[in-house]
Scaffold this active site. Structure first.
Site, PDB file in Angstrom:
ATOM      1  N   GLU A 189      -9.079  -9.264 -14.909  1.00 19.62           N
ATOM      2  CA  GLU A 189      -9.093  -8.317 -15.943  1.00 19.62           C
ATOM      3  C   GLU A 189      -9.190  -8.855 -17.305  1.00 19.62           C
ATOM      4  OE1 GLU A 189      -6.772  -8.941 -13.489  1.00 19.62           O
ATOM      5  OE2 GLU A 189      -6.489  -7.242 -12.547  1.00 19.62           O
ATOM      6  N   PHE A 211       7.540  -2.914  -7.155  1.00 17.27           N
ATOM      7  CA  PHE A 211       6.405  -3.792  -6.940  1.00 17.27           C
ATOM      8  C   PHE A 211       5.499  -3.589  -8.009  1.00 17.27           C
ATOM      9  CE2 PHE A 211       2.021  -4.787  -4.807  1.00 17.27           C
ATOM     10  CZ  PHE A 211       2.304  -6.181  -4.642  1.00 17.27           C
ATOM     11  N   GLN A 212       4.836  -4.796  -8.586  1.00 21.00           N
ATOM     12  CA  GLN A 212       3.955  -4.694  -9.541  1.00 21.00           C
ATOM     13  C   GLN A 212       3.908  -3.799 -10.792  1.00 21.00           C
ATOM     14  OE1 GLN A 212      -0.132  -4.157  -7.764  1.00 21.00           O
ATOM     15  NE2 GLN A 212      -0.219  -6.412  -7.650  1.00 21.00           N
ATOM     16  N   LYS A 265       1.517   6.514 -11.826  1.00 24.95           N
ATOM     17  CA  LYS A 265       0.355   6.807 -10.606  1.00 24.95           C
ATOM     18  C   LYS A 265       0.824   8.327 -10.508  1.00 24.95           C
ATOM     19  CE  LYS A 265      -0.738   5.115  -5.998  1.00 24.95           C
ATOM     20  NZ  LYS A 265      -0.648   4.245  -5.044  1.00 24.95           N
ATOM     21  N   MET A 291     -13.592 -29.500 -30.200  1.00 26.18           N
ATOM     22  CA  MET A 291     -13.116 -29.200 -31.732  1.00 26.18           C
ATOM     23  C   MET A 291     -11.483 -29.792 -31.711  1.00 26.18           C
ATOM     24  SD  MET A 291     -13.439 -27.993 -34.542  1.00 26.18           S
ATOM     25  CE  MET A 291     -14.390 -26.691 -34.891  1.00 26.18           C
TER      26      MET A 291
END
Lengths: 566, 176
Positions: free
Chosen positions: A55, A117-118, A167, A480
């Protein structure tokens, strides 16, 4: 789309995105966005969805796309970990004013707050890093939420917006009709310019002996590149750009004096310190630009133009603040502006440029001729690409060398993570940029560290045949940080050395042609081969391990205290 | 120098605005002393009154950032003397107090307060006043050893000048 029709929320979302001009989007499916993906399957001919490998890749790709095209970047992820993986890119877009609409799935509204869940409370998590966010819990809200999201993302000072869609809202049926959002009573993105302020500004500019224009990304975001050039030419005013403003003015323009800040050009920084009038347009006086604010531009009066009122006077003292869009202000400034030669001031610029030539440019190649240097790679790349390529960088030395030695003919040609400094930005942002501007050459300039943070996006490049060029400057260090350790931490190289894999073999595994070069005499041939490659190509250049970016203003020091060498 | 600054913000009545506003204080590590949110004189528009101790430089920047929140219509900061500020407090005191003071109405008069509940175990006193007056009575009751519980409302404010201009652009002023 005035006619109402009964459709599912998921389809309403896609139709709304299409209404807002979305042609490409980047995303990753998961449990709570399956209904949207199911619908997307029927819309493949209208929305080009690019499946990334993470993602974070999706959000950075959307950023690169937005920065290259000027359109709103769109990305999508599922709830929970999908959503949290977007956060770095959203924070990056917030600091760099990149217009994004991020769609996340969410657990059904009946389960919100139950640790389902999630489930992640992504609305709370993204509050400090979004311009606006909103949770949709019923299908009927979708068109309005998307219309508002696009309006807010692209108007005023652009920024990221997140829409979290439960959802149940994706599967419910609703009466669809679309109306774009044109205004909100609590949000006024287009300020009216203060005429009196403009009159004063022009008077100050006309009177200035040593004026300097500082152009930031605001110039690009408001489409004011031509206005900037005309304004600078009309008054004969030198222009310096911030890191985010690079390519707003062609590098070869005679009034361009270079980049500002920590690793900027000597002339741009020295002129800041000697100027009697700074005209800052669409920039925010970041600490990387100003160094020590107490000793910043000590002789100058400062005019600051910004569309975000909160930026005016936030970091430094301002003599004249103008809350305005960059283009409106630049157009207004042209009226009554006097052309003045200011030969001494331009001679000073020339003199400081000569200092940089002598102190820095003359020493960029390895005197022993053994190693390729990063400066050399970018300079030679610039010669081959002739200023026409879009350069997308990662963060660190690769970024600073790219900023210093690239050449640009067109705006939106330098894409970098400026405010947040996100390593891993480069590769996915470059593939996103290439999707947005397929006819342009897009080169990702990466370090060996940053490449490995989002290396998996090579899969996205392979699967979608994205013809992005990948130039890896491999010094086997987090360069760096290594540079700071060398200069300020007594050469204690604590956890900055990398043992790297064979990048060409990795590219080969992804069926991307690749080459590795180590000797200066191989460099130009390899760069040309990369440039001429019809599709994606990875060129790994093994560079001098201990090369530093100079000049450098140490963090917190005055711009007058440049370091030129080790 | 740290002083008390009161921010008044008018916002759309939307979920999340409160978090975004308090986030502006949190980022700069400014502790909020009191916060009150209620519907303003216009339906659908909320009024926030937030008090915090900080410097003028900081509160100015915080207010600029609050204004940038999409659902915020207007935000300004004031010092307490620019506002008419009242708080309501409830004091639960032991009924011994009444016994020693004799008549109950005499007690409420002497405190410029109102008795709102009275029983053999305790008395609940309500007082409206400035922050200083509220705190003075609290300290006074504490010194006498009769204060059992104390709660206060946070500031209810009105600007000395009319707030109309804050709401001016909305075109649906229902003050009357």
């Amino acid at each position: 789309m005035a006619n109402k029709q009964k459709i599912k929320g998921a389809e309403a979302l896609l139709l709304s995105l299409i209404e807002e001009g979305t042609r490409d989007m980047f995303g990753y499916p998961g449990g709570q966005v399956i209904p949207i993906y199911d619908c997307l399957y029927d819309y493949r001919d209208r929305i080009n969805h690019i499946l990334t490998r993470h993602e974070q890749g999706a959000v950075h790709a959307a950023q690169g796309y937005a920065r290259a095209t000027g359109r709103v970047g769109v990305c999508m992820a599922t709830s929970g970990p999908g959503a949290t993986n977007l956060v770095t890119g959203i924070a990056d877009a917030m600091l760099d004013s990149t217009p994004l609409v991020c769609i996340t799935g969410q657990v059904p509204s009946s389960m919100l707050g139950t640790d389902a869940f999630q489930e992640a409370d992504i609305i709370s998590m993204t509050m400090p890093v979004t311009k606006w966010n909103y949770q949709v819990t019923s299908a009927s809200e979708i068109p309005r939420a998307i219309a508002k999201a696009f309006y807010i993302a692209r108007s005023g000072r652009p920024g990221p917006v997140l829409i979290d869609i439960a959802k149940n809202a994706q599967v419910e049926e609703m009466d669809y009709s679309y109306k774009p959002c044109l205004s909100l009573r609590s949000y006024h993105p287009t300020p009216e310019i203060d005429e009196e302020g403009v009159r004063q500004a022009v008077e100050m500019i006309n009177a200035a002996e040593r004026p300097l224009i500082l152009a930031g990304q605001g110039v690009v975001l408001s489409g004011a590149e031509r206005s900037l050039t005309e304004f600078a030419e009309a008054g004969h005013l030198p222009v310096a750009t911030t890191l985010m403003g690079i390519s707003a003015l062609p590098s070869g323009h005679p009034l361009f004096v270079g980049n500002l800040g920590m690793h900027g050009n000597v002339a741009a920084n020295a002129m800041t310190q000697h100027s009697d009038l700074i005209v800052a347009i669409g920039m925010r006086f970041s600490d990387r630009v100003t160094g020590d604010v107490q000793n910043y531009a000590p002789q100058a009066k400062i005019i600051h133009v910004d569309i975000d009122r909160a930026e005016l006077g936030k970091n430094i003292r301002i003599d004249l603040a103008l809350h305005a869009d960059a283009r409106t202000a630049l157009e207004a400034f042209k009226v009554g502006l006097k052309y003045r030669e200011r030969p001494d001031w331009f001679a000073f610029a020339e003199q400081e440029r000569a200092v940089e030539q002598k102190e820095v440019f003359a020493h960029t190649d390895d005197p022993a001729g053994r190693f390729i240097t990063m400066a050399q790679v970018i300079r030679n790349l610039a010669e081959i690409e002739k200023g026409d390529a879009v350069i997308v960088t990662d963060v660190g030395q690769n970024q600073m060398f790219s900023a210093r030695y690239s050449r640009f003919n067109a705006s939106r040609s330098f894409i970098t993570s400026g405010g947040l400094g996100t390593m891993g930005f480069g590769l996915p942002a470059a593939l996103g940029a290439k999707v947005g501007v397929p006819d342009k050459e897009v080169v990702a300039v990466l370090g060996d560290g940053g490449l490995q943070m989002t290396l998996q996006e090579l899969g996205t490049i392979m699967q979608n045949n994205i013809g992005v060029k990948i130039l890896v400057l491999n010094n086997s260090y987090l360069g760096m940080v290594r540079q700071w350790q060398q200069l300020f931490f007594n050469r204690r190289y604590s956890f900055t050395e990398l043992e790297n894999p064979d990048f060409s073999a990795i590219a080969a595994a992804y069926r991307i042609p690749a080459r590795r070069v180590t000797k200066p005499e191989e460099l130009n041939g390899a760069l040309r081969e990369m440039s001429e490659a019809p599709g994606a190509y990875l060129l790994e250049v093994a560079v001098m391990p201990d090369e530093n970016v100079f000049p450098m203003v140490p963090a917190g020091a005055s711009l007058s205290n440049l370091i030129y060498h080790d | 120098m740290n002083k008390e600054y009161i921010v008044i913000a008018l916002t759309e009545n939307q979920i999340g605005v409160l978090n975004r506003i308090t986030g502006c204080y949190l980022r700069r590590k400014i502790n909020i002393e009191s916060l009150k949110v209620s519907e303003s004189s216009i339906k659908g528009i909320s009024m926030f009154v937030i008090s915090a101790y900080t410097t003028e430089e900081y509160i100015d920047r915080v207010v600029q950032q609050i204004r940038n929140i999409i659902d915020v219509i207007e935000a300004r900061y004031y010092t307490p003397d620019e506002l008419i500020t009242q708080e309501i407090a409830l004091y639960k005191v032991s009924s011994k107090m009444v016994e020693s003071n004799g008549r109950i109405d005499a007690l409420s008069r002497s405190l410029s307060a109102r008795i709102i509940e009275f029983n053999p175990a305790y008395v609940v006193i309500e007082k409206t006043g400035t922050r200083a007056e509220i705190e003075q009575l609290r300290d006074d009751l504490q010194r006498r050893g009769v204060l059992q519980e104390f709660t206060r409302s946070g500031s209810v404010v009105l600007h000395r000048a009319p707030l109309d201009d804050l709401l001016h652009d909305l075109g649906e002023n229902t003050m009357a």
